[in-house]
Design a protein around this motif. Structure first.
Motif, PDB file in Angstrom:
ATOM      1  N   LEU A  63      24.953  34.797  33.478  1.00 37.94           N
ATOM      2  CA  LEU A  63      25.425  34.381  31.785  1.00 37.94           C
ATOM      3  C   LEU A  63      27.592  33.933  32.710  1.00 37.94           C
ATOM      4  CD1 LEU A  63      25.917  33.882  29.185  1.00 37.94           C
ATOM      5  CD2 LEU A  63      26.205  36.072  29.023  1.00 37.94           C
ATOM      6  N   ILE A  64      27.906  35.526  33.496  1.00 41.21           N
ATOM      7  CA  ILE A  64      29.003  35.096  33.880  1.00 41.21           C
ATOM      8  C   ILE A  64      29.338  33.606  34.714  1.00 41.21           C
ATOM      9  CG2 ILE A  64      30.646  35.839  35.162  1.00 41.21           C
ATOM     10  CD1 ILE A  64      29.811  38.997  35.340  1.00 41.21           C
ATOM     11  N   ALA A  65      28.075  33.037  35.340  1.00 42.28           N
ATOM     12  CA  ALA A  65      28.235  31.612  36.008  1.00 42.28           C
ATOM     13  C   ALA A  65      28.364  30.676  34.907  1.00 42.28           C
ATOM     14  CB  ALA A  65      27.451  31.675  37.255  1.00 42.28           C
ATOM     15  N   ARG A  66      27.152  30.816  34.178  1.00 33.92           N
ATOM     16  CA  ARG A  66      27.413  29.835  32.980  1.00 33.92           C
ATOM     17  C   ARG A  66      28.891  29.924  32.170  1.00 33.92           C
ATOM     18  NH1 ARG A  66      23.422  29.665  29.547  1.00 33.92           N
ATOM     19  NH2 ARG A  66      22.563  31.653  29.375  1.00 33.92           N
ATOM     20  N   LEU A  67      29.106  31.293  32.336  1.00 33.53           N
ATOM     21  CA  LEU A  67      30.310  30.982  31.572  1.00 33.53           C
ATOM     22  C   LEU A  67      31.118  30.467  32.330  1.00 33.53           C
ATOM     23  CD1 LEU A  67      30.083  34.833  30.007  1.00 33.53           C
ATOM     24  CD2 LEU A  67      30.047  32.469  28.059  1.00 33.53           C
ATOM     25  N   ARG A  68      32.022  30.820  33.422  1.00 33.55           N
ATOM     26  CA  ARG A  68      32.810  30.342  34.351  1.00 33.55           C
ATOM     27  C   ARG A  68      32.960  28.940  34.273  1.00 33.55           C
ATOM     28  NH1 ARG A  68      35.373  28.168  37.468  1.00 33.55           N
ATOM     29  NH2 ARG A  68      36.759  28.790  39.219  1.00 33.55           N
ATOM     30  N   GLU A  69      31.386  27.900  34.024  1.00 36.60           N
ATOM     31  CA  GLU A  69      31.854  26.726  33.957  1.00 36.60           C
ATOM     32  C   GLU A  69      31.860  26.108  32.867  1.00 36.60           C
ATOM     33  OE1 GLU A  69      30.277  25.556  37.390  1.00 36.60           O
ATOM     34  OE2 GLU A  69      30.432  23.335  36.298  1.00 36.60           O
ATOM     35  N   ALA A  70      31.315  27.028  31.638  1.00 37.80           N
ATOM     36  CA  ALA A  70      31.357  25.890  30.752  1.00 37.80           C
ATOM     37  C   ALA A  70      33.161  26.585  30.354  1.00 37.80           C
ATOM     38  CB  ALA A  70      31.210  26.873  29.239  1.00 37.80           C
ATOM     39  N   VAL A  71      33.733  27.448  30.233  1.00 36.90           N
ATOM     40  CA  VAL A  71      35.013  27.921  29.512  1.00 36.90           C
ATOM     41  C   VAL A  71      36.774  27.571  30.800  1.00 36.90           C
ATOM     42  CG1 VAL A  71      36.368  29.529  28.974  1.00 36.90           C
ATOM     43  CG2 VAL A  71      33.919  29.351  28.717  1.00 36.90           C
ATOM     44  N   ARG A  72      37.641  26.740  30.418  1.00 33.78           N
ATOM     45  CA  ARG A  72      38.297  25.904  31.260  1.00 33.78           C
ATOM     46  C   ARG A  72      39.320  27.301  31.254  1.00 33.78           C
ATOM     47  NH1 ARG A  72      43.066  24.809  27.231  1.00 33.78           N
ATOM     48  NH2 ARG A  72      42.150  24.686  25.444  1.00 33.78           N
ATOM     49  N   VAL A  73      39.291  28.356  30.268  1.00 29.86           N
ATOM     50  CA  VAL A  73      39.620  29.209  31.456  1.00 29.86           C
ATOM     51  C   VAL A  73      39.893  30.228  31.805  1.00 29.86           C
ATOM     52  CG1 VAL A  73      42.044  28.934  29.440  1.00 29.86           C
ATOM     53  CG2 VAL A  73      40.244  30.805  28.702  1.00 29.86           C
ATOM     54  N   PRO A  74      40.713  31.653  32.424  1.00 30.39           N
ATOM     55  CA  PRO A  74      40.187  32.880  33.282  1.00 30.39           C
ATOM     56  C   PRO A  74      39.125  33.578  32.257  1.00 30.39           C
ATOM     57  CG  PRO A  74      41.929  31.980  33.936  1.00 30.39           C
ATOM     58  CD  PRO A  74      42.168  31.480  32.798  1.00 30.39           C
ATOM     59  N   LEU A  75      37.464  33.855  32.553  1.00 32.22           N
ATOM     60  CA  LEU A  75      37.643  35.199  32.312  1.00 32.22           C
ATOM     61  C   LEU A  75      37.442  37.000  32.760  1.00 32.22           C
ATOM     62  CD1 LEU A  75      33.371  33.838  33.217  1.00 32.22           C
ATOM     63  CD2 LEU A  75      34.816  32.979  30.965  1.00 32.22           C
ATOM     64  N   VAL A  76      37.558  37.707  31.684  1.00 31.45           N
ATOM     65  CA  VAL A  76      38.202  38.667  31.619  1.00 31.45           C
ATOM     66  C   VAL A  76      36.553  39.574  31.393  1.00 31.45           C
ATOM     67  CG1 VAL A  76      39.788  40.716  30.966  1.00 31.45           C
ATOM     68  CG2 VAL A  76      40.588  38.085  30.619  1.00 31.45           C
ATOM     69  N   LEU A  77      36.658  40.552  32.350  1.00 29.42           N
ATOM     70  CA  LEU A  77      36.181  42.111  31.728  1.00 29.42           C
ATOM     71  C   LEU A  77      36.235  43.012  31.477  1.00 29.42           C
ATOM     72  CD1 LEU A  77      32.955  42.884  32.302  1.00 29.42           C
ATOM     73  CD2 LEU A  77      33.444  43.896  34.361  1.00 29.42           C
ATOM     74  N   HIS A  78      35.959  43.640  30.424  1.00 29.94           N
ATOM     75  CA  HIS A  78      36.350  44.418  29.661  1.00 29.94           C
ATOM     76  C   HIS A  78      34.797  45.611  30.090  1.00 29.94           C
ATOM     77  CE1 HIS A  78      39.788  43.947  26.641  1.00 29.94           C
ATOM     78  NE2 HIS A  78      39.027  42.420  27.384  1.00 29.94           N
ATOM     79  N   GLY A  79      35.524  47.305  29.960  1.00 29.90           N
ATOM     80  CA  GLY A  79      34.414  47.964  29.650  1.00 29.90           C
ATOM     81  C   GLY A  79      33.608  48.156  31.323  1.00 29.90           C
ATOM     82  N   SER A  80      34.798  47.792  32.327  1.00 34.31           N
ATOM     83  CA  SER A  80      34.455  47.895  33.728  1.00 34.31           C
ATOM     84  C   SER A  80      33.943  49.067  34.376  1.00 34.31           C
ATOM     85  CB  SER A  80      35.373  47.304  34.314  1.00 34.31           C
ATOM     86  OG  SER A  80      35.371  45.802  33.758  1.00 34.31           O
ATOM     87  N   SER A  81      34.745  50.109  34.099  1.00 36.85           N
ATOM     88  CA  SER A  81      34.707  51.635  34.419  1.00 36.85           C
ATOM     89  C   SER A  81      33.184  52.029  34.319  1.00 36.85           C
ATOM     90  CB  SER A  81      34.915  52.496  33.632  1.00 36.85           C
ATOM     91  OG  SER A  81      36.092  52.493  32.969  1.00 36.85           O
ATOM     92  N   GLY A  82      32.318  51.498  33.269  1.00 37.57           N
ATOM     93  CA  GLY A  82      30.684  52.084  34.153  1.00 37.57           C
ATOM     94  C   GLY A  82      30.230  50.986  34.297  1.00 37.57           C
ATOM     95  N   VAL A  83      30.709  49.821  35.206  1.00 37.44           N
ATOM     96  CA  VAL A  83      30.207  48.783  36.555  1.00 37.44           C
ATOM     97  C   VAL A  83      30.475  49.746  37.753  1.00 37.44           C
ATOM     98  CG1 VAL A  83      30.070  46.478  36.250  1.00 37.44           C
ATOM     99  CG2 VAL A  83      30.532  47.281  34.312  1.00 37.44           C
ATOM    100  N   PRO A  84      29.072  49.581  38.815  1.00 41.54           N
ATOM    101  CA  PRO A  84      28.941  49.958  40.307  1.00 41.54           C
ATOM    102  C   PRO A  84      29.363  49.178  40.536  1.00 41.54           C
ATOM    103  CG  PRO A  84      26.739  50.352  38.970  1.00 41.54           C
ATOM    104  CD  PRO A  84      27.723  49.436  37.732  1.00 41.54           C
ATOM    105  N   ASP A  85      30.279  49.750  41.393  1.00 43.53           N
ATOM    106  CA  ASP A  85      30.804  48.605  42.719  1.00 43.53           C
ATOM    107  C   ASP A  85      30.022  47.221  43.191  1.00 43.53           C
ATOM    108  OD1 ASP A  85      32.636  50.811  42.861  1.00 43.53           O
ATOM    109  OD2 ASP A  85      32.217  50.606  45.414  1.00 43.53           O
ATOM    110  N   ASN A  86      28.929  47.266  43.858  1.00 49.81           N
ATOM    111  CA  ASN A  86      27.850  46.168  43.780  1.00 49.81           C
ATOM    112  C   ASN A  86      28.625  45.122  42.919  1.00 49.81           C
ATOM    113  OD1 ASN A  86      26.427  47.898  42.511  1.00 49.81           O
ATOM    114  ND2 ASN A  86      24.823  47.013  43.788  1.00 49.81           N
ATOM    115  N   GLU A  87      28.010  45.502  41.499  1.00 52.16           N
ATOM    116  CA  GLU A  87      27.861  44.269  39.777  1.00 52.16           C
ATOM    117  C   GLU A  87      29.436  44.221  39.861  1.00 52.16           C
ATOM    118  OE1 GLU A  87      25.600  44.291  37.648  1.00 52.16           O
ATOM    119  OE2 GLU A  87      23.848  44.710  39.499  1.00 52.16           O
ATOM    120  N   LEU A  88      30.669  44.816  39.768  1.00 50.84           N
ATOM    121  CA  LEU A  88      31.491  44.438  39.870  1.00 50.84           C
ATOM    122  C   LEU A  88      32.426  43.339  40.582  1.00 50.84           C
ATOM    123  CD1 LEU A  88      33.501  45.323  37.447  1.00 50.84           C
ATOM    124  CD2 LEU A  88      34.673  46.925  39.364  1.00 50.84           C
TER     125      LEU A  88
END
Ligand code: G3H
Ligand code: ZN
Length: 288
Positions: free
Chosen positions: A183-208
């Protein structure tokens, strides 16, 4: 800073400031990692400071100005229009205007007006579509942003960056979130501005790291700093019940936050990229 990161295929780390020690730790961690960084103050943090934005913003701004790396000053999760007006007057370089709890139509109307105000005053604006999970129990953890709707929303509102819901959740104490990288890749493709990830404290290193590779350009981290800070304070006070001078337990707690920042920032760079970390404060006014 965020556009530059997007072009390089990396991301800028944005960390939440509650106290002066947070600001000092974030800048120290960025200097240790040799990376640019964003200091962000949330509407909730302003509320903690008795509703007064100026003192903590001035402190963060002074810490930023003394830094050897590029530092941005950002007002985060603004829901109040009065606070948005204060941001314009207080010298922030950017804001995240959060109308995500409203209906789509209200979100578009309120965010368009906020974007017009910010752009009139030279501020960069981020907003949110698709409810990022967990915050105050108001957002569903399973929420997802639709790429087509996101593209339409960005065109309708004229925002400069978009926070999207892709599986992260605010205020997690464990790093167990699983992101939807497709979904991130599809959003990156569709949206013309930079994407922001919130709530990143709960995301493991490899996922980040994978999220950055898939197209996330700004990574928001708050709770991880508070976990490091509070763990350290608790250990100091438990080890020495006679401790009174706050400097004795705040100094190691501040170091613990700086180490968390440095580790996080090292995850966000593209392989082989050299960071833009010039000693400049990313704010609008020339006296910072
Ligand atoms: O806007 C701030 C962030 O989304 C922080 O989220 O506290 O879960 O890391 P977090
Ligand atoms: Zn957030």
């Amino acid at each position: 800073m965020v556009n530059d990161a997007r072009l390089r295929g990396c991301a800028v780390g944005a960390f939440n400031v509650i106290t002066v020690e947070h600001a000092e730790a974030i800048v120290t961690g960025a200097e240790q990692a040799g990376r640019p960084v964003i200091l962000q103050i949330s509407e909730n943090a302003v509320r903690f400071h008795h509703g007064r934005i100026a003192p903590i913003a001035a402190a963060a701004r002074a810490v930023a100005a003394a830094s050897s790396v590029l530092v941005g000053l950002h007002l985060d999760h603004v829901e109040s229009d009065e606070l948005l007006a204060d941001a314009v007057a207080t010298g922030f370089g950017s804001v995240m205007y959060d109308a995500s709890r409203r209906s789509y139509a209200h979100n578009v109307a309120a965010t368009s007006a906020a974007a017009a105000l910010c752009h009139r005053h030279g501020l960069w604006i981020e907003s949110e579509l698709g409810e990022i999970g967990g915050k105050d129990g108001a957002h569903a953890p399973g929420a997802r942003t639709d790429p087509h709707e996101a593209a339409t929303y960005v065109d309708a509102t004229n925002v400069d960056a978009l926070a999207v819901a892709v599986g992260s959740s605010h205020a997690m104490h464990t790093r167990t979130a699983r992101l939807d990288h497709e979904l991130i890749a599809r959003l990156r493709e569709a949206v013309r501005v930079p994407l922001v990830l919130h709530g990143s404290s709960g995301v493991p290193d490899n996922e980040l790291s994978a999220a950055v590779r898939a197209g996330m350009a700004k990574i928001n981290i708050g709770t991880a700093l508070n976990l490091a800070f509070t763990r350290s304070v608790r250990a100091s006070l438990t080890a020495n019940a006679d401790l009174v001078d706050p400097r004795r337990y705040l100094a190691p707690a501040r170091d613990a936050m700086a180490a968390t920042v440095a580790n996080s920032l090292r995850l966000l760079s593209a392989p082989g990229s050299s960071p833009a970390a010039q000693p400049t404060v990313g704010m609008r006014t020339s006296d910072g």
